[in-house]
Design a protein around this motif. Structure first.
Motif, PDB file in Angstrom:
ATOM      1  N   ILE A   1       0.834  -1.194   0.000  1.00 29.14           N
ATOM      2  CA  ILE A   1       0.000   0.000   0.000  1.00 29.14           C
ATOM      3  C   ILE A   1       0.871   1.248   0.000  1.00 29.14           C
TER       4      ILE A   1
ATOM      5  N   CYS B   1      -0.707   3.600  -2.703  1.00 29.07           N
ATOM      6  CA  CYS B   1      -1.800   4.383  -2.113  1.00 29.07           C
ATOM      7  C   CYS B   1      -1.337   5.570  -1.272  1.00 29.07           C
TER       8      CYS B   1
ATOM      9  N   TYR C   1     -10.489   4.314  -0.519  1.00 24.35           N
ATOM     10  CA  TYR C   1      -9.463   3.370  -0.083  1.00 24.35           C
ATOM     11  C   TYR C   1     -10.039   2.401   0.951  1.00 24.35           C
TER      12      TYR C   1
ATOM     13  N   PRO D   1      -3.391  -2.961  -3.875  1.00 27.49           N
ATOM     14  CA  PRO D   1      -4.515  -2.071  -4.160  1.00 27.49           C
ATOM     15  C   PRO D   1      -5.457  -2.618  -5.227  1.00 27.49           C
TER      16      PRO D   1
END
Length: 61
Positions: A7, A11, A22, A37
């Motif tokens: 992540i 992200c 998310y 993700p």
């Protein structure tokens, strides 16, 4: 075993993070991993970003 694709790699540093839905649970549902993700969420978020930018241009005061 830690996965290579975390992540943090995608992200946390993503420019769309503030408008993204998310959700590690959705990551797991799509990829069987809490760390990888969701391509679906990335696609939805990119579409959302384009729509917001378009609306900003059309309705700017």
């Amino acid at each position: 075993m830690m996965e290579q694709y975390s992540i943090k790699q995608k992200c946390v540093d993503c420019d769309n993070r503030k408008i993204c839905n998310y959700c590690p649970a959705l990551f797991f549902q799509e990829n069987k991993s809490f760390e990888k993700p969701s391509e679906y969420l990335c696609c939805i978020t990119e579409t959302k970003k384009k729509l917001v930018e378009k609306m900003d241009k059309e309705y700017a005061c």
